[in-house]
Design a protein around this motif. Structure first.
Motif, PDB file in Angstrom:
ATOM      1  N   ALA A  80       0.826  -1.204   0.000  1.00 13.29           N
ATOM      2  CA  ALA A  80       0.000   0.000   0.000  1.00 13.29           C
ATOM      3  C   ALA A  80       0.861   1.254   0.000  1.00 13.29           C
ATOM      4  CB  ALA A  80      -0.932  -0.018   1.214  1.00 13.29           C
ATOM      5  N   ALA A  81       1.951   1.235   0.778  1.00  6.64           N
ATOM      6  CA  ALA A  81       2.810   2.409   0.890  1.00  6.64           C
ATOM      7  C   ALA A  81       3.490   2.744  -0.435  1.00  6.64           C
ATOM      8  CB  ALA A  81       3.853   2.190   1.971  1.00  6.64           C
ATOM      9  N   GLU A  82       3.863   1.730  -1.211  1.00  2.00           N
ATOM     10  CA  GLU A  82       4.589   1.998  -2.464  1.00  2.00           C
ATOM     11  C   GLU A  82       3.655   2.150  -3.660  1.00  2.00           C
ATOM     12  OE1 GLU A  82       5.715  -2.210  -4.571  1.00  2.00           O
ATOM     13  OE2 GLU A  82       7.181  -1.355  -3.198  1.00  2.00           O
ATOM     14  N   SER A  83       2.349   1.974  -3.469  1.00  3.39           N
ATOM     15  CA  SER A  83       1.417   2.018  -4.596  1.00  3.39           C
ATOM     16  C   SER A  83       1.262   3.434  -5.162  1.00  3.39           C
ATOM     17  CB  SER A  83       0.047   1.475  -4.171  1.00  3.39           C
ATOM     18  OG  SER A  83      -0.556   2.339  -3.210  1.00  3.39           O
ATOM     19  N   GLY A  84       1.453   4.449  -4.299  1.00  2.00           N
ATOM     20  CA  GLY A  84       1.309   5.815  -4.769  1.00  2.00           C
ATOM     21  C   GLY A  84      -0.127   6.270  -4.942  1.00  2.00           C
ATOM     22  N   VAL A  85      -1.096   5.503  -4.418  1.00  2.00           N
ATOM     23  CA  VAL A  85      -2.509   5.864  -4.540  1.00  2.00           C
ATOM     24  C   VAL A  85      -3.098   5.943  -3.134  1.00  2.00           C
ATOM     25  CG1 VAL A  85      -2.697   4.748  -6.787  1.00  2.00           C
ATOM     26  CG2 VAL A  85      -3.265   3.457  -4.724  1.00  2.00           C
ATOM     27  N   PRO A  86      -4.303   6.521  -2.978  1.00  2.00           N
ATOM     28  CA  PRO A  86      -4.927   6.563  -1.654  1.00  2.00           C
ATOM     29  C   PRO A  86      -5.091   5.153  -1.063  1.00  2.00           C
ATOM     30  CG  PRO A  86      -6.097   7.980  -3.171  1.00  2.00           C
ATOM     31  CD  PRO A  86      -5.109   7.212  -3.991  1.00  2.00           C
ATOM     32  N   THR A  87      -4.966   5.076   0.238  1.00  2.00           N
ATOM     33  CA  THR A  87      -5.047   3.781   0.917  1.00  2.00           C
ATOM     34  C   THR A  87      -6.044   3.863   2.069  1.00  2.00           C
ATOM     35  OG1 THR A  87      -3.199   4.357   2.378  1.00  2.00           O
ATOM     36  CG2 THR A  87      -2.665   3.172   0.350  1.00  2.00           C
ATOM     37  N   ILE A  88      -6.683   2.725   2.337  1.00  4.45           N
ATOM     38  CA  ILE A  88      -7.639   2.614   3.429  1.00  4.45           C
ATOM     39  C   ILE A  88      -7.250   1.408   4.270  1.00  4.45           C
ATOM     40  CG2 ILE A  88     -10.046   2.116   4.029  1.00  4.45           C
ATOM     41  CD1 ILE A  88     -10.912   3.621   1.555  1.00  4.45           C
ATOM     42  N   GLY A  89      -7.204   1.582   5.586  1.00  6.24           N
ATOM     43  CA  GLY A  89      -6.859   0.483   6.486  1.00  6.24           C
ATOM     44  C   GLY A  89      -7.897   0.338   7.585  1.00  6.24           C
ATOM     45  N   TYR A  90      -8.177  -0.917   7.948  1.00  3.83           N
ATOM     46  CA  TYR A  90      -9.079  -1.187   9.071  1.00  3.83           C
ATOM     47  C   TYR A  90      -8.287  -1.078  10.367  1.00  3.83           C
ATOM     48  CZ  TYR A  90     -13.329  -2.720   6.672  1.00  3.83           C
ATOM     49  OH  TYR A  90     -14.489  -2.759   5.949  1.00  3.83           O
ATOM     50  N   LEU A  91      -8.712  -0.206  11.262  1.00  4.40           N
ATOM     51  CA  LEU A  91      -8.002   0.010  12.521  1.00  4.40           C
ATOM     52  C   LEU A  91      -8.111  -1.236  13.392  1.00  4.40           C
ATOM     53  CD1 LEU A  91      -6.486   2.419  13.850  1.00  4.40           C
ATOM     54  CD2 LEU A  91      -8.602   2.922  15.079  1.00  4.40           C
ATOM     55  N   PRO A  92      -6.980  -1.822  13.831  1.00  6.01           N
ATOM     56  CA  PRO A  92      -7.044  -3.024  14.662  1.00  6.01           C
ATOM     57  C   PRO A  92      -7.665  -2.741  16.027  1.00  6.01           C
ATOM     58  CG  PRO A  92      -4.846  -2.721  13.716  1.00  6.01           C
ATOM     59  CD  PRO A  92      -5.600  -1.453  13.490  1.00  6.01           C
ATOM     60  N   TYR A  93      -8.093  -3.816  16.684  1.00  2.74           N
ATOM     61  CA  TYR A  93      -8.758  -3.677  17.985  1.00  2.74           C
ATOM     62  C   TYR A  93      -7.750  -3.372  19.083  1.00  2.74           C
ATOM     63  CZ  TYR A  93     -11.252  -5.093  22.246  1.00  2.74           C
ATOM     64  OH  TYR A  93     -11.788  -5.136  23.492  1.00  2.74           O
ATOM     65  N   ALA A  94      -6.840  -4.291  19.351  1.00  4.73           N
ATOM     66  CA  ALA A  94      -5.892  -4.112  20.455  1.00  4.73           C
ATOM     67  C   ALA A  94      -4.456  -3.975  19.969  1.00  4.73           C
ATOM     68  CB  ALA A  94      -5.996  -5.281  21.436  1.00  4.73           C
ATOM     69  N   HIS A  95      -4.132  -4.566  18.825  1.00  7.15           N
ATOM     70  CA  HIS A  95      -2.763  -4.547  18.344  1.00  7.15           C
ATOM     71  C   HIS A  95      -2.424  -3.204  17.713  1.00  7.15           C
ATOM     72  CE1 HIS A  95      -2.366  -8.975  18.673  1.00  7.15           C
ATOM     73  NE2 HIS A  95      -3.657  -8.937  18.453  1.00  7.15           N
ATOM     74  N   PRO A  96      -1.214  -2.684  17.926  1.00  8.40           N
ATOM     75  CA  PRO A  96      -0.819  -1.455  17.225  1.00  8.40           C
ATOM     76  C   PRO A  96      -0.610  -1.745  15.744  1.00  8.40           C
ATOM     77  CG  PRO A  96       1.030  -2.350  18.472  1.00  8.40           C
ATOM     78  CD  PRO A  96      -0.162  -3.178  18.842  1.00  8.40           C
ATOM     79  N   PRO A  97      -1.132  -0.900  14.857  1.00 12.88           N
ATOM     80  CA  PRO A  97      -0.949  -1.131  13.427  1.00 12.88           C
ATOM     81  C   PRO A  97       0.468  -0.803  12.990  1.00 12.88           C
ATOM     82  CG  PRO A  97      -2.105   0.923  13.797  1.00 12.88           C
ATOM     83  CD  PRO A  97      -1.942   0.288  15.151  1.00 12.88           C
ATOM     84  N   LEU A  98       0.798  -1.255  11.792  1.00  8.80           N
ATOM     85  CA  LEU A  98       2.110  -0.982  11.227  1.00  8.80           C
ATOM     86  C   LEU A  98       2.116   0.414  10.600  1.00  8.80           C
ATOM     87  CD1 LEU A  98       2.648  -4.446   9.514  1.00  8.80           C
ATOM     88  CD2 LEU A  98       3.615  -3.683  11.680  1.00  8.80           C
TER      89      LEU A  98
END
Length: 306
Positions: A80-98
């Motif tokens: 997603a980071a290297e795609s160069g386009v808008p990105t959408i991520g589902y926020l995790p419940y307890a784990h910190p996201p990357l």
């Protein structure tokens, strides 16, 4: 618009992404779905097109306009980071996201259970795709006894897996000693809409998919955590008044079975837990379904000039 979905190893996260993917496809967008091989048959049964190549390789060749990804999966996040386009991520419940964060967060967590809210996240109901088919008759039969559902029993051979499996077995023994109906589930693909509507308590290891499913159907929860993140998730349920979190240490000693039976009876017979769980279920039912996210996603792409 071309939309690439990329799910990691966690089946619950993949099944939530499937629901949004189906809504975007129904709205006329071209959708592809990258996921582990073991989840591809669910993607196909949902009417979606799975990606057979790696997500980064496919993204470079297909050139999507939008990437919706699992922010706990390193491959998905890197793609997603290297795609160069808008990105959408589902926020995790307890784990910190990357890192890095997506353009937009989607938050499926009921506000009562969210420890650290993301102020600009889009709220969505914590639904997950269920494979079509007729559930087993014994799941739909009415029972005169309260049902306790146990899922996520460890099957590994590590010492810690064996210790936790023994803890789950002790819970099952406590349920049967109280004269309750016991349902032990294996695997990771269950018709929660059927299983949990007939249950009063679900026992699990802190997996976010089960946390959300139980919250959706107003069922109280008993968490036997696998690690620190799951323990924090379980404690959050306790703070919300809809469950209990019990570790190995809390169930050690000669009187542990008596304490365990007390906790199970407390969850089954009510007090403040059952009404609180039912209220949470009604709150979740009022949250926006995945279909209501589609106009916002389309507007996001128009703002980006796509």
């Amino acid at each position: 618009m071309r939309v690439l979905f990329s799910a990691g190893l966690g089946m619950p996260a993949a099944l939530r992404l499937v629901l949004l993917a189906r809504e975007l496809q129904a709205a006329g967008h071209e959708v592809r779905f990258s996921c582990p091989a073991r989840a591809r048959h669910r993607v196909v049964r949902a009417g979606l097109v799975p990606v057979l190549a790696g997500p980064q390789q496919f993204s470079r060749a297909w050139r999507p306009d939008l990437v919706v990804h699992d922010p706990l999966c390193p491959d998905s996040t890197a793609m997603a980071a290297e795609s160069g386009v808008p990105t959408i991520g589902y926020l995790p419940y307890a784990h910190p996201p990357l890192s890095p964060p997506p353009t937009v967060w989607i938050d499926p967590c009921p506000p009562l259970l969210r420890e650290r809210p993301e102020p600009d996240a889009w709220q969505v109901r914590c639904d997950a795709y269920e494979s079509p088919g007729q559930p087993a008759p014994w799941l739909t039969e009415l029972s005169l006894l309260p049902r306790v559902c146990i899922t996520g029993v460890p099957t590994g051979t590590r010492p810690e897996d064996r210790r936790r499996a023994q803890l789950f077995h002790r819970v099952a023994e406590g349920v049967e000693n109280l004269g309750l109906q016991l349902l032990v589930l294996t695997g990771d693909d269950h018709p929660w809409s059927v299983v949990l509507q007939g249950s009063v308590v679900v026992v699990h290891g802190g997996d976010e998919g089960i946390v959300y499913a139980a919250a959706r159907y107003g069922v109280s929860q008993l968490v036997l955590p696998a690690g620190e993140e799951e323990r924090r998730a379980g404690k959050r349920l306790e703070q919300a008044g809809i469950g209990r979190c019990l570790t190995d240490d809390e169930l050690a000693g000669a009187s542990s079975m008596l304490r365990l039976r007390f906790h199970i009876a407390e969850l089954v017979n009510g007090g403040r837990v059952l009404p609180a769980a039912a209220r949470l279920g009604r709150t979740v039912a009022g949250m926006p379904p995945p279909a209501e996210l589609v106009p916002g996603i389309e507007a996001l792409l128009r703002r980006q000039g796509k």
